[in-house]
Design a protein around this motif. Structure first.
Motif, PDB file in Angstrom:
ATOM      1  N   GLN A 264       6.955  -0.449  28.298  1.00 49.29           N
ATOM      2  CA  GLN A 264       6.487  -1.806  28.001  1.00 49.29           C
ATOM      3  C   GLN A 264       5.422  -2.239  29.008  1.00 49.29           C
ATOM      4  OE1 GLN A 264       9.301  -4.812  29.108  1.00 49.29           O
ATOM      5  NE2 GLN A 264       8.650  -6.226  27.495  1.00 49.29           N
ATOM      6  N   TRP A 277       3.291  -4.689  22.505  1.00 54.65           N
ATOM      7  CA  TRP A 277       4.588  -4.027  22.306  1.00 54.65           C
ATOM      8  C   TRP A 277       5.504  -4.815  21.380  1.00 54.65           C
ATOM      9  CZ3 TRP A 277       9.170  -6.395  23.619  1.00 54.65           C
ATOM     10  CH2 TRP A 277       9.080  -7.529  24.438  1.00 54.65           C
ATOM     11  N   GLN A 282       9.793   0.077  19.732  1.00 57.81           N
ATOM     12  CA  GLN A 282       9.259   1.198  20.497  1.00 57.81           C
ATOM     13  C   GLN A 282      10.088   2.476  20.365  1.00 57.81           C
ATOM     14  OE1 GLN A 282       6.174   0.673  22.131  1.00 57.81           O
ATOM     15  NE2 GLN A 282       6.452  -1.110  20.809  1.00 57.81           N
ATOM     16  N   HIS A 296      15.390  -2.018  23.761  1.00 55.46           N
ATOM     17  CA  HIS A 296      14.595  -3.131  24.284  1.00 55.46           C
ATOM     18  C   HIS A 296      15.065  -3.439  25.701  1.00 55.46           C
ATOM     19  CE1 HIS A 296      18.060  -5.729  23.392  1.00 55.46           C
ATOM     20  NE2 HIS A 296      18.068  -5.194  22.177  1.00 55.46           N
TER      21      HIS A 296
END
Length: 356
Positions: A264, A277, A282, A296
């Protein structure tokens, strides 16, 4: 799946049951059932619940299904250790499932004790049999996507490209549980580009999650018809540097939240927008689902040995994605090949954007 593999999983479940003071657990969700039988647990791929229920006791395993599914399951999916109970297709399986506070379940259930989190943790910790199978799946999934992407033409529609990819997957006995295609007109607009009738034009991205006997490998590849622009090349190199930070932090003992934060933070360092992001997840743990959950900054799950993970950072119409399995020293990719153009980043060979 071999009996030895299932027995190893049942031993771990038995240990969990003893720790929880439970007599058995009922597994109903497709990913969990596929995990314990090592086979196909679905009929419609869209349903979360399986076409069979599995009861794991301390000393035995019981499958409950209907007359339609039983012959195929016994012949093609089960190990032979299971006791099989069969109902008519017009009858509910519920009557044959044990109930009570001494029985666990793999989800919220008013008649049993919910141990969903503990079962999913066991499922994420692959055994050596699964790792070897996932390596084969990853190899075949990569070959399917790369062969298809190198064979497409700019005047093809995204749907036609999806058909080419699906054909290559099925030829390798892989089910396309996720299949995304973006051409030039949509690659910069949508992070989950379901294929349309639009022509791919000068650039195309293919995204797959290919499944065999429950296990899934995720791969993304991009092709450009013509030379990359300086901006495209620079943006992709920046994105690979973002991915490198996710990968550098991916090792046993590290929290997924910390691995996530490493990638991130790199977005901004590479010159991407501060909120880049936030425009797409992701990646995160995989194995028997495309993602068990997106990782996260608050994901306080510790990475363990033999966890399957697929990071998929994306920015400015570009994305990179492969599947890995952690080991004592870090991880090994199970997807990727030497046949696709590669770029050396942080000591790793990463997929480039193929140019034709």
């Amino acid at each position: 799946m071999s009996r030895d593999e299932q027995r190893e999983k049942r031993a771990r479940i038995s240990e969990l049951l003893r720790a929880k003071g439970l007599d058995a657990v009922v597994l109903r969700k497709g990913a969990n059932v596929a995990w314990i039988i090592g086979g196909r647990a679905h009929i419609p791929t869209t349903l979360e619940l399986s076409c069979l229920d599995v009861i794991v006791y301390q000393d035995r395993i019981v499958v409950v299904t209907n007359k339609i599914e039983a012959p195929r399951l016994i012949a093609e999916e089960l190990t032979g250790d299971e006791e099989v109970l069969v109902v008519n297709w017009f009858e509910s399986r519920d009557a044959l499932l044990p109930k009570g506070t001494n029985i666990g379940s793999d989800g919220p259930d008013g008649e049993r004790t919910n141990i969903q989190s503990e079962i999913e943790t066991l499922r994420r910790n692959l055994n050596s049999f699964e790792v070897e199978r996932l390596k084969e799946i990853g190899k075949d999934a990569t070959a399917a996507l790369e062969e298809a992407m190198l064979d497409i033409e700019p005047d093809m529609s995204e749907v036609e490209v999806a058909g080419e990819i699906a054909e290559e997957l099925w030829e390798r006995n892989l089910e396309p549980v996720v299949l995304l295609v973006a051409g030039e007109s949509r690659i910069n607009q949508f992070r989950h580009p379901l294929p349309t009738q639009d022509s791919v034009g000068k650039m195309a991205m293919g995204v797959i999650c290919g499944r065999r006997k429950g296990l899934i490998a995720s791969v993304t590849r991009i092709i450009k018809f013509g030379s990359l622009t300086t901006e495209e090349n620079e943006n992709y190199l920046k994105l690979l540097n973002v991915e490198a930070e996710f990968l550098n932090a991916t090792k046993p003992g590290v929290l997924l939240s910390d691995a996530f934060k490493a990638g991130q933070a790199e977005y901004l360092k590479q010159g991407f927008d501060r909120d880049e992001w936030t425009k797409h997840h992701q990646g995160g743990p995989t194995g028997y689902l495309p993602r068990d959950f997106p990782a996260h900054e608050k994901t306080l799950h510790e990475i363990q040995i033999r966890n399957a993970i697929a990071w998929n950072p994306s920015a400015r119409g570009l994305k990179v994605e492969d599947t890995l399995v952690t080991n004592e020293g870090g991880f090994d990719f199970v997807t990727g090949s030497g046949d696709w153009p590669g770029i050396e980043i942080a000591g790793r060979r990463r997929p480039g954007i193929a140019s034709r």
